[in-house]
Design a protein around this motif. Structure first.
Motif, mmCIF file in Angstrom:
data_model
loop_
_atom_site.group_PDB
_atom_site.id
_atom_site.type_symbol
_atom_site.label_atom_id
_atom_site.label_comp_id
_atom_site.label_asym_id
_atom_site.label_seq_id
_atom_site.Cartn_x
_atom_site.Cartn_y
_atom_site.Cartn_z
ATOM 1 N N ALA A 321 0.856 -1.202 0.000
ATOM 2 C CA ALA A 321 0.000 0.000 0.000
ATOM 3 C C ALA A 321 0.887 1.245 0.000
ATOM 4 O O ALA A 321 0.653 2.216 -0.729
ATOM 5 C CB ALA A 321 -0.922 -0.006 1.207
ATOM 6 N N ASP B 41 -8.273 2.482 -7.136
ATOM 7 C CA ASP B 41 -7.061 3.252 -7.476
ATOM 8 C C ASP B 41 -7.159 4.679 -6.947
ATOM 9 O O ASP B 41 -6.159 5.285 -6.551
ATOM 10 C CB ASP B 41 -6.856 3.278 -8.996
ATOM 11 C CG ASP B 41 -6.466 1.884 -9.529
ATOM 12 O OD1 ASP B 41 -6.015 1.054 -8.706
ATOM 13 O OD2 ASP B 41 -6.652 1.616 -10.729
ATOM 14 N N TYR B 44 -5.385 5.903 -3.731
ATOM 15 C CA TYR B 44 -3.916 6.017 -3.559
ATOM 16 C C TYR B 44 -3.520 7.481 -3.746
ATOM 17 O O TYR B 44 -2.812 7.851 -4.676
ATOM 18 C CB TYR B 44 -3.185 5.115 -4.545
ATOM 19 C CG TYR B 44 -3.295 3.640 -4.189
ATOM 20 C CD1 TYR B 44 -4.337 2.862 -4.661
ATOM 21 C CD2 TYR B 44 -2.366 3.044 -3.338
ATOM 22 C CE1 TYR B 44 -4.454 1.526 -4.311
ATOM 23 C CE2 TYR B 44 -2.462 1.699 -2.983
ATOM 24 C CZ TYR B 44 -3.511 0.949 -3.478
ATOM 25 O OH TYR B 44 -3.628 -0.388 -3.122
ATOM 26 N N GLU B 49 0.828 9.442 1.681
ATOM 27 C CA GLU B 49 2.077 8.671 1.666
ATOM 28 C C GLU B 49 2.516 8.264 3.065
ATOM 29 O O GLU B 49 3.001 7.161 3.287
ATOM 30 C CB GLU B 49 3.202 9.470 0.994
ATOM 31 C CG GLU B 49 4.503 8.651 0.904
ATOM 32 C CD GLU B 49 5.545 9.270 -0.015
ATOM 33 O OE1 GLU B 49 5.397 10.463 -0.355
ATOM 34 O OE2 GLU B 49 6.501 8.546 -0.364
ATOM 35 N N ASP D 369 -5.015 -2.751 -1.548
ATOM 36 C CA ASP D 369 -6.179 -1.860 -1.661
ATOM 37 C C ASP D 369 -6.823 -1.689 -0.286
ATOM 38 O O ASP D 369 -7.171 -0.587 0.133
ATOM 39 C CB ASP D 369 -7.223 -2.459 -2.619
ATOM 40 C CG ASP D 369 -6.722 -2.484 -4.070
ATOM 41 O OD1 ASP D 369 -5.790 -1.719 -4.400
ATOM 42 O OD2 ASP D 369 -7.252 -3.302 -4.853
ATOM 43 N N GLN D 372 -4.706 0.357 1.940
ATOM 44 C CA GLN D 372 -4.733 1.745 1.499
ATOM 45 C C GLN D 372 -6.073 2.407 1.874
ATOM 46 O O GLN D 372 -6.089 3.570 2.322
ATOM 47 C CB GLN D 372 -4.533 1.814 -0.021
ATOM 48 C CG GLN D 372 -4.429 3.232 -0.548
ATOM 49 C CD GLN D 372 -3.227 3.988 0.020
ATOM 50 O OE1 GLN D 372 -2.309 3.393 0.588
ATOM 51 N NE2 GLN D 372 -3.232 5.304 -0.098
#
Lengths: 469, 65, 60, 487
Positions: A321, B41, B44, B49, D369, D372
């Motif tokens: 990630a 997606d 992200y 970060e 995923d 995240q």
């Protein structure tokens, strides 16, 4: 090489002004100068700032009542933890150099500094704290001071070789699946992965968010306790930091293990190619611990394969990630082992990751039940004494041979201490595990063992043959 | 390596997940897959970060306080 | 029925990474090992009705 | 932009010929002043629930005899001067995904192991039982709390009592129908992405999603471990407060349970919202092209009424609102798939035809995923927390549209339609859906009030303040016409 091998001896000498901090730091840098080009300990040195800090320490000592638990002690920082001086690279071409500059001192670095520690520089690490060296990348290859054909182990490689060679008296490592304990084991020193949340990890590049720990590496358990007293304690900057009261870990080192029940799991079957010297060394350690008053019983750690797998899946997924954007855009800039290791996360679905967390909870329950019958658990730290640099073994082999990731899954504190040598002179290591936040008992056992053994004081042959100015 | 279309991806994913589904069900997955993938997606974000996950781990549970 | 190569091609596409030829073999080995690890953790009977170990806290 | 508050014609008709439906508060008073007994109240409700189940599909199992026994015990206690609190003798519906003694749990599925939870009360049910409440039965749920009904699986199909061609929403469909149609005076639902607030919204009553950890969720079949919550559903915010006082509180059996003190919620609903600061997050929540104007206008007029009572309201914005909805869906999908993986592999056909596609999508996300999405969750929770430094509550529509026609709905719509509920599971915040009016065609409209962690008292106080000056929550669907079809 300085004749003061441990932090506690050096502190006594400083207080009895048998040596000045400046001399201590100069000796450390001399040792580094003699071997660093071959061993690959440092990525960056802060000689000037270190000597200034040492001079300040001498001034404080001279003033009469020295405060600072680590005043004047040369300490190294794994180059994945940020410091005021220099940049942080994670031993990678990829990490944005602005990251460390923006942070300055990580909480742990600031705590060492505030305790009077002298920060000598940034120590080599495996890239982003995972994988093995990659000769095609412009970074030093960390070599084992006991045999330079061998790997230091990782990922806190420079901290391991730095302490073993006397370039530093102590240092910081990080441990997500064994990265403090393996280099400490292979380099013949002590290292502590404390309880998850014991030491704040803000200011450190993450590998596995729910697994990472920053911890002390030094020659002795006592030195690790000295450093833990400085490092431990809540900080709001780390959401994982625990609001658990901190104890005086040095005061707990009574040398007496009477009343303690220790469970031994030899982990004899986890790796086929087991070093034959391990079991005799374990037997000797058991004898020593028994003589110190402990009762040692055989136990079987529950769900060994499953919890090791849970750590594996969790750290790969959490790392991917973090690294996804860079792996997608600059794959080749990564070390081969790092990109393939983190890239392995593609094998796992979201559900796999969630299931791994369910298995961790089952493991927590099972281990808590075991810890109702024992106070500590001991195992060999690894089934091998190391790997030579030209046949480092596959990812899976390393994963199976190292008995460390299991304890990241459940978060218990795990100390490793040297317990002898194999037949080609490579160090062997004992892992001591306790209940969460019971670092005191873990360190007491390690320290007591080191009062009746001297493996942690052994000096790699290459150091004595090296002319030290 | 040619990029795969949704049909190939869904076929592979169902196999990886060991699922056998009806043709209509699979057709729905193939239709939905691109949007699902772009939704994932989209998380992200650069600003994430250095952000920690929202779920953290407590090692003390199951031990007497 | 479906080879690991085919499954790997899919998950690489999903993950947005395109490893060069030199890394393919190692990634495939890692993928296969990964699938074994996945099977292993789903075989733990006690985990059937268990909560994950990662807890969400509403208080940020 | 205020709309005419007087009821439009069809809603007025609905109210006029409805027989007297009680709130919990009214029933509690009536039970104590002797005007009704719990046995009479329960018998009437059990009879009506049984008669209307074919048409409305509110219950999987109606535990009539056990309910009457509980009611009798409640009446005996009243007679002996034993008063266990406002829920004593009150008939409730328990979502059939929550373990309850005396009735099995199906999760509306052939897949759930019949032995699961057999003969046990989930802690939340045990608390209601100890408070003397009566359990009418196990109310229908979307299978395993997600997806849409599959009639071929043999479970009662839930229908919206305001218009049986329209969805009662889910997944706590049965409890929503029962409260609206008077087949229980309140009940339990579970909410992972909106499953309490959705049914409350389209069935025209109040439903509260509690702070994550506020109510223990052991003894409940999980959908998504880090998002699930059990919440009270009833006509009014005040009734929800009465239920929450009993439901809330730490229980060691649930590792997610928060050890936070439980206030007497009902006593804090004093109607005083002077100085209350309301935030209206405009982007996505109020300006989305799929948000129907009638829904938005009803919310804004509700806000105006609150401003009229001393509150202030300000337009503001929360970044990444669309991504937050997707993050909730992703986390929900991955966690649900982990729970269902082995059964999906081995018993695909046993799942409902609109459940399994929704579940299987969870397999399409990578582990990274999921990790995240959790990082996104930290960032977004922090953004919302920052907003809450300036506001006491946020107010949004509960959903972009009123109840949809069932024939127009398809499982994939979740991906494209905006949704206003999952954001508050992602952040774990308390959020109540309350009626805000009716469409021109007579369908309930709803607004959502969101608060800070463990601020259920504030959220319910604002809802109650509005319900003191409106009666949308007291209006009833025309269920009489359904008896004919049910007979």
């Amino acid at each position: 090489m300085s004749d003061y091998l441990t932090i506690s001896d050096a502190l006594d000498a400083l207080r009895d002004n048998k040596i000045t901090a400046t001399e201590l730091v100069q000796d450390a840098f001399a040792a580094a100068d003699a071997v660093d080009s071959e061993l690959g300990i440092y990525l960056a040195r802060f000689d000037e700032q270190a000597l200034a800090a040492a001079a300040e320490a001498d001034r404080i000592y001279a003033a009469g009542d020295p405060a600072g638990a680590l005043l004047g002690i040369p300490l190294g920082i794994k180059d994945i933890i940020s410091t005021l001086e220099g940049e942080t690279t994670a031993q990678s071409l990829v990490l944005d150099r602005e990251w460390g500059a923006a942070i300055g001192d990580a909480v742990v670095t600031a705590r060492l500094r505030a305790a009077g520690g002298v920060i000598t520089g940034k120590l080599t690490t495996m890239e982003y704290a995972t994988g093995v060296p990659d000769p095609t990348k412009p970074f030093p290859i960390p070599k084992n001071p006991w045999n330079t054909d061998y790997w230091t182990g990782g990922s806190s490689s420079g901290t391991g070789s730095g302490v073993a060679s006397g370039a530093i008296l102590g240092g910081l490592g990080t441990d997500t699946g064994g990265s403090i304990r393996i280099p400490a084991a292979f380099c013949g020193i002590s290292g502590l992965k404390a309880t998850f949340g014991r030491v704040p990890k803000s200011g450190c590049v993450p590998l596995g968010y729910s697994l990472d720990n920053i911890g002390p590496m030094a020659r002795s358990a006592r030195d690790c306790a000295l450093m833990l007293n400085v490092l431990a304690g809540y900080d709001a900057s780390d959401p994982c930091a625990a609001e658990q009261p901190v104890e005086d870990y040095v005061a707990g080192l009574t040398g007496d293990l009477s009343g303690l029940t220790i469970g031994l799991d030899r982990l004899a079957l986890v790796y086929a190619d087991r070093d034959p010297a391990i079991d005799p060394a374990i037997d000797a350690a058991v004898k020593a611990l028994t003589a110190l008053g402990a009762k040692v019983v055989d136990v079987t750690l529950p769900l060994w394969d499953e919890l090791s797998a849970a750590t594996r899946i969790t750290s790969r997924s959490e790392a991917f990630a973090y690294h996804a954007p860079d792996l997608q855009s600059r794959w080749d800039d990564y070390f081969e082992a790092t990109r393939q290791g983190v890239g392995a996360a593609v094998a796992f679905s979201g559900a796999d990751y969630v299931q791994a967390q369910r298995v961790r909870r089952v493991g927590q329950k099972a281990l808590a039940a075991l810890f109702e019958t024992v106070d500590l658990v001991i195992t060999p730290t690894s089934s091998v004494a190391g790997w030579s640099l030209d046949e480092l073994g596959s990812m899976t082999e390393r994963f199976l041979a190292m008995h460390t990731g299991y304890f990241n899954a459940v978060g218990n504190p795990a100390l490793v201490v040297p317990m002898g040598f194999n037949d080609i002179g490579l160090p062997l290591s004992l892992q001591v595990v306790g209940r969460p936040f019971d670092e005191t008992t873990v360190l007491r056992a390690g320290d007591a063992f080191q009062r009746v053994s001297d493996f942690h004081l052994a000096v790699p042959p290459m150091m004595s043959s090296v002319a030290v100015a | 390596m040619p990029t795969l279309d949704s049909e190939a991806i869904v076929t592979g994913l169902l196999a990886a997940a060991q699922l056998t589904v009806s043709p209509q069900e699979k057709a729905t997955f193939v239709k939905d897959y691109p949007l699902m993938r772009s939704n994932a997606d989209a998380l992200y974000l650069a600003e994430l970060e250095f952000v920690e996950p929202a779920v953290t781990f407590d090692p003390t549970v199951y031990y007497p306080a | 029925m479906h080879s690991n190569e085919e499954k790997l091609a899919v998950v690489l596409e999903m993950s947005g990474i395109t490893p060069p030829a030199e890394d393919q073999e190692a990634i495939l080995r890692a993928f296969s090992t990964g699938r074994e690890l996945s099977k292993l953790i789903f075989s733990v009977a006690q985990a059937r009705y268990e909560e994950p170990a990662l807890i969400f806290s509403a208080r940020v | 932009m205020s709309t005419d508050l007087s009821m439009n014609s069809s809603a007025a008709d609905a109210a006029s010929h409805s027989h007297k439906f009680l709130t919990i508060a009214d029933a509690a008073a009536a039970l104590r002043d002797g005007s009704i007994t719990s046995v009479a109240l329960t018998a009437d409700i059990v009879e009506k629930a049984t008669a209307l189940n074919p048409a409305l599909g509110a219950y999987v199992t109606i535990t009539g005899d056990a309910a009457l026994a509980q009611a009798a015990a409640a009446d005996v206690a009243f007679a002996a001067g034993n008063d266990f609190g406002p829920l004593q003798g009150i008939p409730l519906a328990i979502k059939d995904i929550i373990a309850m003694k005396g009735a099995g749990t199906t999760a509306n599925s052939r897949v759930l192991d019949p032995a699961w939870g057999a003969g046990t009360d989930a802690p939340v049910v045990a608390r209601l039982r100890a408070a003397g409440s009566v359990f009418v039965g196990k109310s229908t749920t979307s299978e395993f709390a997600l997806g849409m009904p599959d009639a071929s699986k043999g479970f009662p199909v839930p229908h919206n009592p305001w218009d049986v061609e329209r969805t009662p929403a889910g997944s706590s469909s049965g409890t929503g129908i029962a409260v609206a149609a008077g087949l229980a005076l309140g009940g339990l639902g579970t909410d992972t992405g909106g499953s309490v607030r959705g049914p409350a919204c389209v069935n025209g009553h109040t439903g509260l999603k509690v702070t994550f950890g506020r109510v223990p969720k052991s003894g409940v079949v999980p959908l998504a471990f880090s998002l699930d919550s059990i919440g009270p559903m009833a006509r009014s915010a005040y009734d929800c407060a009465l239920l929450l006082e009993v439901m809330a509180g730490y229980d060691a059996s649930d590792p997610n349970a928060a050890d936070v003190e439980v206030p007497k919620y009902s006593e804090l609903l004093n109607g005083d919202i002077d100085g209350l600061k309301i935030g209206l997050p405009i982007p996505y929540f109020f300006d989305h092209d799929q948000l129907e104007p009638e829904v938005r206008d009803a919310v804004l007029s509700g806000v105006q009424q609150l401003v009229g009572m001393g509150a202030t309201s300000k337009e503001m914005a929360l970044p990444y609102a669309a991504e937050a909805k997707d993050a909730n869906m992703l986390i929900l999908g991955a966690e649900a798939y982990a729970y269902h993986r082995n059964n999906l592999v081995n018993r695909w056909e046993d799942y409902g035809n609109l459940t399994r596609p929704t579940l299987a999508r969870g397999a399409f996300y990578t582990a990274a995923d999921y990790a995240q999405a959790s990082r996104f969750r930290s960032m977004w929770s922090a953004e919302v927390a920052k907003a809450f430094e300036h506001y006491d509550v946020l107010i949004t529509p509960s959903a972009p549209s009123p109840a949809q026609l069932v024939k127009d709905m398809d499982p994939s719509q979740r991906l494209v339609q905006p949704s206003y509920t999952g954001h508050w599971n992602l952040t774990g915040l308390p959020a109540v859906a309350i009626p805000s009016g009716f469409t021109a065609s007579g369908l309930p409209l709803s607004m959502q009030i969101i608060g800070k962690p463990f601020a259920e008292a504030t959220v319910l106080k604002v809802a109650d303040a509005l319900q003191r000056v409106t009666n949308w929550h007291l209006l009833h669907p025309p269920v009489e016409t359904l008896y004919a079809t049910a007979a």
